[in-house]
Design a protein around this motif. Sequence first.
Motif, PDB file in Angstrom:
ATOM      1  N   ARG A 196       0.791  -1.042   0.042  1.00 30.94           N
ATOM      2  CA  ARG A 196      -0.081   0.043   0.123  1.00 30.94           C
ATOM      3  C   ARG A 196       1.037   1.276   0.071  1.00 30.94           C
ATOM      4  O   ARG A 196       1.970   1.155   0.465  1.00 30.94           O
ATOM      5  N   TYR A 197       0.381   2.219  -0.287  1.00 29.98           N
ATOM      6  CA  TYR A 197       1.105   3.536  -0.438  1.00 29.98           C
ATOM      7  C   TYR A 197       0.624   4.423   0.476  1.00 29.98           C
ATOM      8  O   TYR A 197      -0.734   4.704   0.655  1.00 29.98           O
ATOM      9  N   PHE A 198       1.268   4.934   1.334  1.00 26.11           N
ATOM     10  CA  PHE A 198       1.064   5.613   2.748  1.00 26.11           C
ATOM     11  C   PHE A 198       1.429   7.015   2.579  1.00 26.11           C
ATOM     12  O   PHE A 198       2.449   7.301   2.018  1.00 26.11           O
ATOM     13  N   VAL A 199       0.649   8.066   2.879  1.00 26.39           N
ATOM     14  CA  VAL A 199       0.625   9.505   3.100  1.00 26.39           C
ATOM     15  C   VAL A 199       0.248   9.799   4.314  1.00 26.39           C
ATOM     16  O   VAL A 199      -0.856   9.658   4.895  1.00 26.39           O
ATOM     17  N   VAL A 200       1.249  10.736   5.112  1.00 17.23           N
ATOM     18  CA  VAL A 200       0.790  11.831   6.108  1.00 17.23           C
ATOM     19  C   VAL A 200       0.322  13.036   5.766  1.00 17.23           C
ATOM     20  O   VAL A 200       1.475  13.344   5.080  1.00 17.23           O
ATOM     21  N   ARG A 201      -0.694  13.409   5.971  1.00 18.61           N
ATOM     22  CA  ARG A 201      -1.143  14.700   5.797  1.00 18.61           C
ATOM     23  C   ARG A 201      -1.839  15.152   7.082  1.00 18.61           C
ATOM     24  O   ARG A 201      -2.715  14.834   7.724  1.00 18.61           O
ATOM     25  N   LYS A 202      -1.050  16.176   7.628  1.00 24.50           N
ATOM     26  CA  LYS A 202      -1.655  16.747   8.919  1.00 24.50           C
ATOM     27  C   LYS A 202      -1.686  15.885   9.917  1.00 24.50           C
ATOM     28  O   LYS A 202      -0.734  15.218  10.148  1.00 24.50           O
ATOM     29  N   ARG A 244      -4.273   1.874  -2.423  1.00 23.41           N
ATOM     30  CA  ARG A 244      -3.865   0.768  -3.332  1.00 23.41           C
ATOM     31  C   ARG A 244      -2.723   0.928  -4.069  1.00 23.41           C
ATOM     32  O   ARG A 244      -1.697  -0.021  -4.223  1.00 23.41           O
ATOM     33  N   ASP A 245      -2.377   2.189  -4.465  1.00 24.94           N
ATOM     34  CA  ASP A 245      -1.128   2.362  -5.396  1.00 24.94           C
ATOM     35  C   ASP A 245      -0.689   3.951  -5.343  1.00 24.94           C
ATOM     36  O   ASP A 245      -1.738   4.827  -4.833  1.00 24.94           O
ATOM     37  N   ARG A 279      -9.844  11.664  -1.886  1.00 26.48           N
ATOM     38  CA  ARG A 279     -10.833  10.897  -1.636  1.00 26.48           C
ATOM     39  C   ARG A 279     -10.595   9.452  -2.320  1.00 26.48           C
ATOM     40  O   ARG A 279     -11.724   8.744  -1.911  1.00 26.48           O
ATOM     41  N   ASN A 280      -9.714   9.008  -2.820  1.00 20.55           N
ATOM     42  CA  ASN A 280      -9.832   7.728  -3.296  1.00 20.55           C
ATOM     43  C   ASN A 280      -8.829   6.743  -2.478  1.00 20.55           C
ATOM     44  O   ASN A 280      -8.448   5.908  -2.829  1.00 20.55           O
ATOM     45  N   TYR A 281      -8.886   7.080  -0.895  1.00 13.77           N
ATOM     46  CA  TYR A 281      -8.170   6.282  -0.132  1.00 13.77           C
ATOM     47  C   TYR A 281      -8.726   5.102  -0.028  1.00 13.77           C
ATOM     48  O   TYR A 281      -9.923   5.053   0.271  1.00 13.77           O
ATOM     49  N   THR A 282      -7.895   3.984   0.562  1.00  7.16           N
ATOM     50  CA  THR A 282      -8.308   2.838   0.931  1.00  7.16           C
ATOM     51  C   THR A 282      -8.716   2.640   2.258  1.00  7.16           C
ATOM     52  O   THR A 282      -9.721   2.103   2.882  1.00  7.16           O
ATOM     53  N   GLY A 283      -7.889   3.523   3.227  1.00  3.59           N
ATOM     54  CA  GLY A 283      -8.250   3.632   4.530  1.00  3.59           C
ATOM     55  C   GLY A 283      -7.384   4.819   5.173  1.00  3.59           C
ATOM     56  O   GLY A 283      -6.642   5.358   4.596  1.00  3.59           O
ATOM     57  N   ALA A 284      -7.747   5.138   6.463  1.00  4.77           N
ATOM     58  CA  ALA A 284      -7.264   6.219   7.054  1.00  4.77           C
ATOM     59  C   ALA A 284      -7.216   6.072   8.604  1.00  4.77           C
ATOM     60  O   ALA A 284      -8.096   5.361   9.217  1.00  4.77           O
ATOM     61  N   ILE A 285      -6.175   6.456   9.227  1.00  5.20           N
ATOM     62  CA  ILE A 285      -5.962   6.382  10.662  1.00  5.20           C
ATOM     63  C   ILE A 285      -5.823   7.864  11.054  1.00  5.20           C
ATOM     64  O   ILE A 285      -4.690   8.423  10.686  1.00  5.20           O
ATOM     65  N   LYS A 286      -6.379   8.313  12.068  1.00  7.04           N
ATOM     66  CA  LYS A 286      -6.230   9.636  12.682  1.00  7.04           C
ATOM     67  C   LYS A 286      -4.882   9.509  13.608  1.00  7.04           C
ATOM     68  O   LYS A 286      -5.203   8.622  14.605  1.00  7.04           O
ATOM     69  N   LEU A 287      -3.852  10.160  13.552  1.00  9.31           N
ATOM     70  CA  LEU A 287      -2.699   9.788  14.338  1.00  9.31           C
ATOM     71  C   LEU A 287      -2.981  10.351  15.737  1.00  9.31           C
ATOM     72  O   LEU A 287      -2.274   9.995  16.620  1.00  9.31           O
ATOM     73  N   SER A 288      -3.793  11.184  16.082  1.00 10.34           N
ATOM     74  CA  SER A 288      -4.093  11.350  17.348  1.00 10.34           C
ATOM     75  C   SER A 288      -4.863  10.244  18.027  1.00 10.34           C
ATOM     76  O   SER A 288      -5.035  10.378  19.339  1.00 10.34           O
ATOM     77  N   ASP A 289      -5.285   9.203  17.277  1.00  8.59           N
ATOM     78  CA  ASP A 289      -5.851   8.143  18.124  1.00  8.59           C
ATOM     79  C   ASP A 289      -5.025   7.289  18.115  1.00  8.59           C
ATOM     80  O   ASP A 289      -5.267   5.994  18.862  1.00  8.59           O
TER      81      ASP A 289
END
Length: 119
Positions: free
Chosen positions: A34-40, A47-48, A56-66
């Motif tokens: 998977r291709y990961f990007v940290v924004r804010k 997927r790529d 808008r086309n992300y597969t998943g997201a993780i809030k870093l504050s969580d």
Amino acid sequence: MDEPNLVRPPPHLEGFLLKQDPHQIKAFQGWKKRYFVVRKDILYYYRDGSQASDNRNYTGAIKLSDVDDISEATFAKVPKKSDVNCGFTLTTSQTSSAGGRVFSLLAESPMERHRWVRE
């Protein structure tokens, strides 16, 4: 009057990692590139890399504050094509939208793992 061009700031950190599918933990094929990007304050994964330019086309997201914990890890089963075991885990809090989930990730090198864990 023309509106100013809004320019999105560059990502803080981005690159490919292997992510373990939580439903296939016992299988070697449970790792997906998977291709990961940290924004804010959010770690998005796609997927790529070609999808990363569009939030808008992300597969998943993780809030870093969580995220309660980020730890280096060595996994018992890694893909055969991976000659190094440079893993790390992200653990979210029980009260987060992810509900206490552990994300298992694998970097391509010790230096790459250090970049994701420490930055």
